[in-house]
Write a protein that holds these residues in place. Sequence first.
Motif, PDB file in Angstrom:
ATOM      1  N   LYS A  16      40.681   1.551  -3.380  1.00 12.38           N
ATOM      2  CA  LYS A  16      38.852   1.384  -3.275  1.00 12.38           C
ATOM      3  C   LYS A  16      38.344   0.323  -4.713  1.00 12.38           C
ATOM      4  CE  LYS A  16      33.861   2.965  -4.293  1.00 12.38           C
ATOM      5  NZ  LYS A  16      32.940   4.245  -4.187  1.00 12.38           N
ATOM      6  N   TYR A  17      39.123   0.942  -5.254  1.00 11.57           N
ATOM      7  CA  TYR A  17      39.722  -0.110  -6.951  1.00 11.57           C
ATOM      8  C   TYR A  17      40.523  -0.976  -7.416  1.00 11.57           C
ATOM      9  CZ  TYR A  17      35.793   3.324  -7.443  1.00 11.57           C
ATOM     10  OH  TYR A  17      34.752   4.241  -7.951  1.00 11.57           O
ATOM     11  N   GLY A  18      41.260  -1.686  -5.555  1.00  9.19           N
ATOM     12  CA  GLY A  18      42.813  -2.413  -5.875  1.00  9.19           C
ATOM     13  C   GLY A  18      42.302  -4.141  -6.865  1.00  9.19           C
ATOM     14  N   PRO A  19      43.326  -4.951  -6.764  1.00 10.10           N
ATOM     15  CA  PRO A  19      42.663  -6.108  -6.880  1.00 10.10           C
ATOM     16  C   PRO A  19      41.540  -6.427  -6.617  1.00 10.10           C
ATOM     17  CG  PRO A  19      45.197  -5.706  -7.204  1.00 10.10           C
ATOM     18  CD  PRO A  19      44.246  -4.832  -6.347  1.00 10.10           C
ATOM     19  N   VAL A  20      42.167  -6.983  -5.722  1.00  8.58           N
ATOM     20  CA  VAL A  20      40.633  -7.820  -3.914  1.00  8.58           C
ATOM     21  C   VAL A  20      39.656  -6.803  -4.517  1.00  8.58           C
ATOM     22  CG1 VAL A  20      41.014  -7.796  -1.767  1.00  8.58           C
ATOM     23  CG2 VAL A  20      42.656  -8.107  -2.301  1.00  8.58           C
ATOM     24  N   GLN A  21      39.164  -5.868  -5.096  1.00  5.81           N
ATOM     25  CA  GLN A  21      38.290  -5.405  -4.249  1.00  5.81           C
ATOM     26  C   GLN A  21      37.227  -5.530  -6.054  1.00  5.81           C
ATOM     27  OE1 GLN A  21      40.961  -3.746  -3.694  1.00  5.81           O
ATOM     28  NE2 GLN A  21      39.855  -2.608  -1.100  1.00  5.81           N
ATOM     29  N   ARG A  22      38.077  -5.404  -7.254  1.00  9.77           N
ATOM     30  CA  ARG A  22      37.840  -5.553  -8.227  1.00  9.77           C
ATOM     31  C   ARG A  22      37.404  -7.659  -8.049  1.00  9.77           C
ATOM     32  NH1 ARG A  22      42.275  -3.689 -12.089  1.00  9.77           N
ATOM     33  NH2 ARG A  22      43.874  -3.109 -10.138  1.00  9.77           N
ATOM     34  N   ILE A  23      37.706  -8.188  -7.695  1.00 14.66           N
ATOM     35  CA  ILE A  23      37.324  -9.875  -7.945  1.00 14.66           C
ATOM     36  C   ILE A  23      36.623  -9.430  -6.998  1.00 14.66           C
ATOM     37  CG2 ILE A  23      38.453 -11.451  -7.274  1.00 14.66           C
ATOM     38  CD1 ILE A  23      41.100 -10.691  -7.620  1.00 14.66           C
ATOM     39  N   ASP A  24      36.338  -9.125  -5.644  1.00 16.43           N
ATOM     40  CA  ASP A  24      34.536  -8.916  -5.244  1.00 16.43           C
ATOM     41  C   ASP A  24      33.585  -8.344  -5.717  1.00 16.43           C
ATOM     42  OD1 ASP A  24      36.319  -9.953  -3.006  1.00 16.43           O
ATOM     43  OD2 ASP A  24      36.477  -8.438  -1.825  1.00 16.43           O
ATOM     44  N   PHE A  25      34.174  -7.405  -7.084  1.00 18.92           N
ATOM     45  CA  PHE A  25      32.941  -6.722  -7.334  1.00 18.92           C
ATOM     46  C   PHE A  25      32.914  -8.002  -8.737  1.00 18.92           C
ATOM     47  CE2 PHE A  25      32.177  -4.655 -11.346  1.00 18.92           C
ATOM     48  CZ  PHE A  25      31.381  -3.439 -11.048  1.00 18.92           C
ATOM     49  N   LEU A  26      34.049  -8.184  -9.277  1.00 18.70           N
ATOM     50  CA  LEU A  26      33.046  -9.737 -10.637  1.00 18.70           C
ATOM     51  C   LEU A  26      32.636 -10.747  -9.511  1.00 18.70           C
ATOM     52  CD1 LEU A  26      36.805  -8.791 -12.522  1.00 18.70           C
ATOM     53  CD2 LEU A  26      34.225  -8.710 -12.930  1.00 18.70           C
ATOM     54  N   VAL A  27      32.889 -11.608  -8.680  1.00 17.79           N
ATOM     55  CA  VAL A  27      32.191 -12.311  -7.981  1.00 17.79           C
ATOM     56  C   VAL A  27      30.985 -12.338  -8.055  1.00 17.79           C
ATOM     57  CG1 VAL A  27      31.797 -13.343  -5.763  1.00 17.79           C
ATOM     58  CG2 VAL A  27      34.511 -13.713  -7.317  1.00 17.79           C
ATOM     59  N   LYS A  28      30.537 -11.377  -7.258  1.00 19.49           N
ATOM     60  CA  LYS A  28      29.280 -10.141  -7.115  1.00 19.49           C
ATOM     61  C   LYS A  28      28.513 -10.802  -8.636  1.00 19.49           C
ATOM     62  CE  LYS A  28      30.310  -8.055  -2.775  1.00 19.49           C
ATOM     63  NZ  LYS A  28      30.209  -6.324  -2.591  1.00 19.49           N
ATOM     64  N   ALA A  29      29.329  -9.894  -9.377  1.00 14.58           N
ATOM     65  CA  ALA A  29      28.334  -9.442 -10.458  1.00 14.58           C
ATOM     66  C   ALA A  29      27.992 -11.366 -11.543  1.00 14.58           C
ATOM     67  CB  ALA A  29      29.293  -9.399 -11.763  1.00 14.58           C
ATOM     68  N   VAL A  30      29.338 -12.622 -10.828  1.00 15.16           N
ATOM     69  CA  VAL A  30      28.428 -13.556 -11.198  1.00 15.16           C
ATOM     70  C   VAL A  30      26.980 -14.056 -11.332  1.00 15.16           C
ATOM     71  CG1 VAL A  30      29.335 -16.061 -11.141  1.00 15.16           C
ATOM     72  CG2 VAL A  30      31.009 -13.799 -11.859  1.00 15.16           C
ATOM     73  N   SER A  31      27.026 -13.333  -9.892  1.00 18.25           N
ATOM     74  CA  SER A  31      25.509 -14.083  -9.656  1.00 18.25           C
ATOM     75  C   SER A  31      24.322 -13.212  -9.826  1.00 18.25           C
ATOM     76  CB  SER A  31      26.129 -14.402  -7.147  1.00 18.25           C
ATOM     77  OG  SER A  31      26.264 -12.497  -7.294  1.00 18.25           O
ATOM     78  N   GLN A  32      25.050 -12.355 -10.389  1.00 15.65           N
ATOM     79  CA  GLN A  32      23.535 -11.524 -11.061  1.00 15.65           C
ATOM     80  C   GLN A  32      23.111 -12.407 -12.160  1.00 15.65           C
ATOM     81  OE1 GLN A  32      22.719  -8.295 -10.404  1.00 15.65           O
ATOM     82  NE2 GLN A  32      21.467  -8.080 -11.729  1.00 15.65           N
TER      83      GLN A  32
END
Length: 108
Positions: A16-32
């Motif tokens: 659940k916390y792999g590299p791809v998921q962490r990058i997706d998480f960061l992309v969502k944060a940038v749009s906050q």
Amino acid sequence: MLDLNSAEIQSNETDKYGPVQRIDFLVKAVSQPGITRSELAVLIVLANYTNSKTGLSWPAYETFANSGGMSKQAAIRAIHKLEGYGFITRQRRKKDHTNLSNVYQLNI
């Protein structure tokens, strides 16, 4: 050339916390809306230190400050804001009345 089949990039459903998921998480944060540079830097530090299986990390405030290019106080403020946004969960730790580093989890 980037090897998209490498073990570092690949993740599976249990990761659940792999590299791809962490990058997706960061992309969502940038749009906050309204997220600050310090808050993003803290999220990047957390994503870098997060265990792929547990989602936990425990960097010290000084690690956030040094790695994120900010003061310790700016890192602490950013952590509090990120908790309020719901991006992270923080658990404070103590041992024999001595503060230890907090445990953090990305809310992916």
